[in-house]
Design a protein around this motif. Structure first.
Motif, PDB file in Angstrom:
ATOM      1  N   ASP A  41       0.920  -1.252   0.102  1.00 38.77           N
ATOM      2  CA  ASP A  41      -0.160   0.045  -0.001  1.00 38.77           C
ATOM      3  C   ASP A  41       0.950   1.197   0.077  1.00 38.77           C
ATOM      4  OD1 ASP A  41      -2.417  -1.459  -0.008  1.00 38.77           O
ATOM      5  OD2 ASP A  41      -2.330  -1.435   2.224  1.00 38.77           O
ATOM      6  N   THR A  42       1.902   1.205   0.941  1.00 34.87           N
ATOM      7  CA  THR A  42       2.887   2.566   0.811  1.00 34.87           C
ATOM      8  C   THR A  42       3.605   2.582  -0.463  1.00 34.87           C
ATOM      9  OG1 THR A  42       3.223   2.009   3.175  1.00 34.87           O
ATOM     10  CG2 THR A  42       4.756   3.357   1.976  1.00 34.87           C
ATOM     11  N   ASP A  92       1.253   3.944  -2.977  1.00 34.03           N
ATOM     12  CA  ASP A  92       0.821   5.192  -2.889  1.00 34.03           C
ATOM     13  C   ASP A  92       2.085   6.133  -3.517  1.00 34.03           C
ATOM     14  OD1 ASP A  92      -1.435   4.869  -1.663  1.00 34.03           O
ATOM     15  OD2 ASP A  92      -0.483   5.148   0.428  1.00 34.03           O
TER      16      ASP A  92
END
Length: 403
Positions: free
Chosen positions: A351-352, A355
């Motif tokens: 997810d990081t 992003d």
């Protein structure tokens, strides 16, 4: 025709090793076990530290091993066009070709160069190259036209332009152009008689050495750069402190890449001490430094030296990253994502990573870490959707770990 990105990481290691180097020789050169080399070549995973050691032993950058960059850089059309033009102007201006023109006013030249640096710090390396090329020609023209009492000042501006050109070239793996640009920058900084600029050029050369896997030269050059501008105990000038702090912290990064954890921590502590004296982050001569900057660098150093939990703790202690440049903030978040992957927070790491890569896809394609993180995190991820999105953004294959 098979592209470099079509190979797995293990296959790329084999190709870079070639028939003249055995697995045993690569193991000895990298300081790793033969079993670790065999595991890496079978594409069965490997930490960032392992891949960094392998890439150094193969005399290449880790981004080449990961497929982010071909051994002879495979670039998009716009990238190639920018590099060709930048190369032409770097070599022409150094030879005095094309500088017999009326230079712009000093304020206009400063504004153009400042815009180029701002574009670079945002992570738009193509845009920075496009902007610095005309600024470089204008700076060379300004130096030629400058009266004797203004030559030193004009030479300093030209040194900054050459240094930025070298940085752009280094981001694209155009190592010959990077070395040429930083060499011309050193000549002009010496002509300007500016110790701080000379130190910044030395630090830039150290970074080029680092990307070229010349770790010993990187370490020695980084040391010379910060020792040459060490401030006096009572010195409170923010520009002087910021420049020294950045250089000593970068030396810590180099020491970490060399595997010298004690030296890295010692240099980092000096960076923290300088940042504490400053009290806030400032930007000088294209370089930013302060408490936030040194913490961001400490996160990366902690990850690269095998201390991911420490890296995540440092990130949690960071109250506000607003003073970081966009590219520095993105880099820090890649380090955070890798720390999350190393501590088996696989989905959080992806997810990081998504992003960062979604927000700055052009910047991400020039980084080596996304491939490391994706491969590491894929071992514990519950979905392939994120990996497919990453592959699309990065324009490369993302290998699923078999660990």
């Amino acid at each position: 025709m098979t592209q470099w990105t079509d190979y797995t990481t293990g296959e790329r290691i084999k190709l870079l090793r070639g028939p003249d180097m055995t697995q045993e020789q690569l193991a000895e050169a990298s300081g790793l076990s033969v079993a670790t080399i065999r595991k890496a070549e079978r594409n069965l995973g490997g930490s960032l530290q392992t891949l960094l050691r392998i890439s150094a032993a193969l005399h290449t950058d880790v981004s080449v091993v990961l497929g982010q960059q071909a051994p002879r850089r495979a670039m998009q059309g716009t990238d190639r066009a920018m590099i060709r033009e930048l190369s032409r102007i770097v070599h022409d201006t150094a030879a005095g070709v094309g500088v017999d023109v009326q230079p712009p006013l000093p304020a206009e030249l400063a504004a153009g160069l400042a815009a180029a640096w701002k574009t670079y710090r945002s992570g738009d390396y193509v845009g920075a190259g496009v902007r610095v090329a005309p600024a470089l020609r204008e700076a060379a023209a300004a130096l030629k036209a400058a009266p004797v009492d203004r030559k030193s000042t004009a030479a300093g501006v030209l040194a900054d332009a050459y240094r930025l050109a070298a940085y752009v070239a280094n981001q694209f793996g155009a190592r010959d152009l990077a070395y040429a640009g930083i060499g011309h920058a050193q000549h002009e900084a010496d002509r300007a008689g500016d110790t701080v600029r000379s130190a910044m050029v030395a630090s830039g050369r150290s970074w080029i050495y680092l990307r070229d896997a010349r770790l010993d030269q990187a370490g020695e050059t980084a040391r010379l750069s910060y020792e040459s501008i060490e401030p006096r105990y009572g010195d409170r000038d923010l520009g002087t402190l910021a420049t020294y702090g950045w250089h000593v912290t970068f030396a810590a990064v180099v020491a970490a890449r060399q595997g010298d954890v004690d030296s890295a921590d010692d240099l980092l502590s000096q960076g923290y001490a300088v940042a504490a004296r400053m009290g806030r982050d400032v930007r000088v001569n294209g370089t930013a430094f302060g408490p936030t900057t040194v913490t961001a660098q400490a996160i990366g150093i902690s990850v690269s030296t095998g201390r991911p939990a420490r890296a995540l703790g440092l990130f949690e202690s960071l109250a506000d990253a607003g003073s970081l440049t966009p590219s520095a903030r993105n880099r820090m978040m890649l380090d955070v994502a890798l720390a999350q992957a190393e501590t088996r927070q696989s989905d959080t790491a992806l997810d990081t990573l998504l992003d960062v890569c979604s927000a700055a896809p052009g910047w991400a394609r020039h980084q080596g870490l996304p491939g490391v993180i994706a491969q590491k995190a894929s071992a514990g991820s519950t979905t392939l959707t994120k990996l497919r999105k990453l592959a699309l953004i990065l324009g490369t294959s993302v290998i699923i770990s078999q660990e």
